[in-house]
Motif scaffolding. Structure first.
Motif, PDB file in Angstrom:
ATOM      1  N   THR A  71       3.912   2.553   2.838  1.00 50.96           N
ATOM      2  CA  THR A  71       5.360   2.983   2.560  1.00 50.96           C
ATOM      3  C   THR A  71       5.821   4.226   2.981  1.00 50.96           C
ATOM      4  OG1 THR A  71       5.171   1.160   0.835  1.00 50.96           O
ATOM      5  CG2 THR A  71       7.166   2.903   0.630  1.00 50.96           C
TER       6      THR A  71
ATOM      7  N   ILE B 216      -3.494   8.784   0.517  1.00 51.00           N
ATOM      8  CA  ILE B 216      -2.222   9.530   0.902  1.00 51.00           C
ATOM      9  C   ILE B 216      -2.155  10.451   1.945  1.00 51.00           C
ATOM     10  CG2 ILE B 216      -0.306  10.923  -0.206  1.00 51.00           C
ATOM     11  CD1 ILE B 216      -0.766   9.267  -2.857  1.00 51.00           C
TER      12      ILE B 216
ATOM     13  N   TYR C  13       9.405   0.321  -4.111  1.00 48.32           N
ATOM     14  CA  TYR C  13       8.163  -0.179  -3.496  1.00 48.32           C
ATOM     15  C   TYR C  13       7.157   0.316  -4.188  1.00 48.32           C
ATOM     16  CZ  TYR C  13      10.049  -2.758   0.698  1.00 48.32           C
ATOM     17  OH  TYR C  13      10.809  -3.680   1.207  1.00 48.32           O
ATOM     18  N   LEU C  14       6.845   1.692  -4.462  1.00 46.96           N
ATOM     19  CA  LEU C  14       5.618   2.097  -4.728  1.00 46.96           C
ATOM     20  C   LEU C  14       5.202   1.822  -6.465  1.00 46.96           C
ATOM     21  CD1 LEU C  14       6.079   5.915  -3.947  1.00 46.96           C
ATOM     22  CD2 LEU C  14       4.714   4.203  -2.570  1.00 46.96           C
TER      23      LEU C  14
ATOM     24  N   GLN D 187       4.106  -2.071  -6.102  1.00 49.59           N
ATOM     25  CA  GLN D 187       2.493  -2.364  -5.597  1.00 49.59           C
ATOM     26  C   GLN D 187       1.739  -1.675  -6.712  1.00 49.59           C
ATOM     27  OE1 GLN D 187       3.217   0.912  -2.391  1.00 49.59           O
ATOM     28  NE2 GLN D 187       4.276  -0.862  -1.142  1.00 49.59           N
ATOM     29  N   LEU D 188       2.069  -0.597  -7.390  1.00 49.90           N
ATOM     30  CA  LEU D 188       1.147  -0.261  -8.633  1.00 49.90           C
ATOM     31  C   LEU D 188       1.044  -1.147  -9.674  1.00 49.90           C
ATOM     32  CD1 LEU D 188       2.019   3.667  -8.678  1.00 49.90           C
ATOM     33  CD2 LEU D 188       0.203   2.568  -7.864  1.00 49.90           C
TER      34      LEU D 188
ATOM     35  N   ALA E  23      -3.248   1.618  -4.857  1.00 53.40           N
ATOM     36  CA  ALA E  23      -2.885   0.424  -5.678  1.00 53.40           C
ATOM     37  C   ALA E  23      -4.033  -0.588  -5.901  1.00 53.40           C
ATOM     38  CB  ALA E  23      -1.763  -0.449  -5.286  1.00 53.40           C
TER      39      ALA E  23
ATOM     40  N   ASN F  82      -6.234   2.197  -0.318  1.00 50.70           N
ATOM     41  CA  ASN F  82      -4.943   1.935  -1.089  1.00 50.70           C
ATOM     42  C   ASN F  82      -4.956   2.279  -2.411  1.00 50.70           C
ATOM     43  OD1 ASN F  82      -3.077   0.364  -2.211  1.00 50.70           O
ATOM     44  ND2 ASN F  82      -3.430  -1.426  -1.094  1.00 50.70           N
TER      45      ASN F  82
ATOM     46  N   TRP G 127      -6.579   8.393  -4.573  1.00 51.43           N
ATOM     47  CA  TRP G 127      -5.361   8.887  -4.212  1.00 51.43           C
ATOM     48  C   TRP G 127      -5.199   9.973  -3.107  1.00 51.43           C
ATOM     49  CZ3 TRP G 127      -0.711   6.849  -6.777  1.00 51.43           C
ATOM     50  CH2 TRP G 127      -1.179   5.924  -7.498  1.00 51.43           C
TER      51      TRP G 127
ATOM     52  N   ASN H   7       0.831  -1.264   0.085  1.00 50.42           N
ATOM     53  CA  ASN H   7       0.108  -0.044  -0.130  1.00 50.42           C
ATOM     54  C   ASN H   7       0.959   1.207   0.031  1.00 50.42           C
ATOM     55  OD1 ASN H   7      -1.843   2.166   0.526  1.00 50.42           O
ATOM     56  ND2 ASN H   7      -2.916   0.867   1.873  1.00 50.42           N
ATOM     57  N   PRO H   8       0.707   1.938  -1.120  1.00 47.05           N
ATOM     58  CA  PRO H   8       1.586   3.474  -0.964  1.00 47.05           C
ATOM     59  C   PRO H   8       1.446   4.335   0.157  1.00 47.05           C
ATOM     60  CG  PRO H   8       0.697   3.012  -3.159  1.00 47.05           C
ATOM     61  CD  PRO H   8       0.085   2.011  -2.301  1.00 47.05           C
TER      62      PRO H   8
END
Length: 259
Positions: free
Chosen positions: A96, A235, A113-114, A117-118, A212, A210, A231, A92-93
């Motif tokens: 992270t 975030i 990582y980002l 995930q995407l 992603a 999330n 998003w 999950n961005p």
């Protein structure tokens, strides 16, 4: 003879002690430090999004929010328990970003990582499309978040995504990163938090939490209506959780003030 026995005893003792000594820890190699964690994030996110999307597409109408809530929450718990020692099991961005801001990972791993995930979100949504019937897939908009239809729904949906993502991110940070509150129960805790969030807020925003999970179905089904909500809300919620832990709730190592 006594000396000989003594010497033999000493040898025996040294041999015994050498057998019980654990082997020296081998430092992780480049694959284990850089590539394996990203692969774990890719695989974990793929299967989380796949299972989550299928639960929405094939949801029995009479089950309401219960089926997707249980499936998403249990999938998170299982994947975190399996992969936490490889990558930290973010999937999950916002997690992270928050974990990095609280000192739980190195900056050079954030972007990989980002991306992992995407990409995992897209692969998971594509797998769900392959598995489910065309009729059900289309009816459910490919498990994309299609709940929001008018501008009047936006305020509550954004607030819900912010608040609920903040809650689950705080559980992650306090359960896995903060030393004084770290718990081996964190997979169960995160999974339960996902379940209660979906049950509570599913009819308001769809309870994404999330990006992603939103991005994959949006790509596969080409559905972008109010996609930005999933998003901005998560975030923002993740960043608020990181600020709360960094300033107020974290231990002395993490907290920036009032030490």
């Amino acid at each position: 003879m006594a000396i000989e026995k003594m010497e033999m005893g000493e040898v025996g003792t040294s041999l015994m002690s050498s057998e019980t000594k654990p082997p020296p820890a081998r430092p992780p190699n480049k694959f284990e430090r850089l590539f394996q964690p990203c692969l774990a994030e890719l695989v974990g996110t793929t299967f989380f999004v796949f299972i989550g999307c299928v639960s929405v597409i094939e949801n029995v109408e009479s089950a309401g929010r219960l089926q997707p809530a249980l499936v998403h929450g249990l999938a998170v718990a299982v994947m975190v328990a399996c992969m936490a020692e490889i990558s930290g099991a973010h999937f999950n961005p916002p997690f992270t970003l928050a974990i990095y801001l609280c000192g739980g990972m190195e900056l050079n791993m954030v972007a990989p990582y980002l991306v992992s995930q995407l990409v995992g979100g897209v692969l998971g949504a594509a797998m769900a499309k392959v598995m489910t019937s065309r009729e059900n897939f289309s009816k459910a908009s490919g498990a994309a978040f299609a709940l929001l239809q008018t501008d009047s729904d936006i305020g509550a949906a954004v607030f819900g995504e912010v608040a609920m993502t903040c809650l689950v991110t705080m559980v992650v940070l306090l359960g896995a990163v903060n030393t004084t509150t770290r718990s081996p129960m964190v997979p169960f805790m995160v999974g339960c938090t996902v379940i209660i969030n979906i049950l509570a807020g599913g009819d308001v925003s769809g309870t994404c939490l999330n990006p992603a999970r939103a991005f994959g179905p949006a790509i596969v089904h080409n559905y972008w209506v109010y996609h930005w909500v999933y998003w901005v809300g998560p975030i923002t919620g993740g960043l608020i959780a990181a600020v709360l832990v960094r300033l107020l709730l974290g231990d002395r190592k993490i907290r920036l003030i009032l030490k």
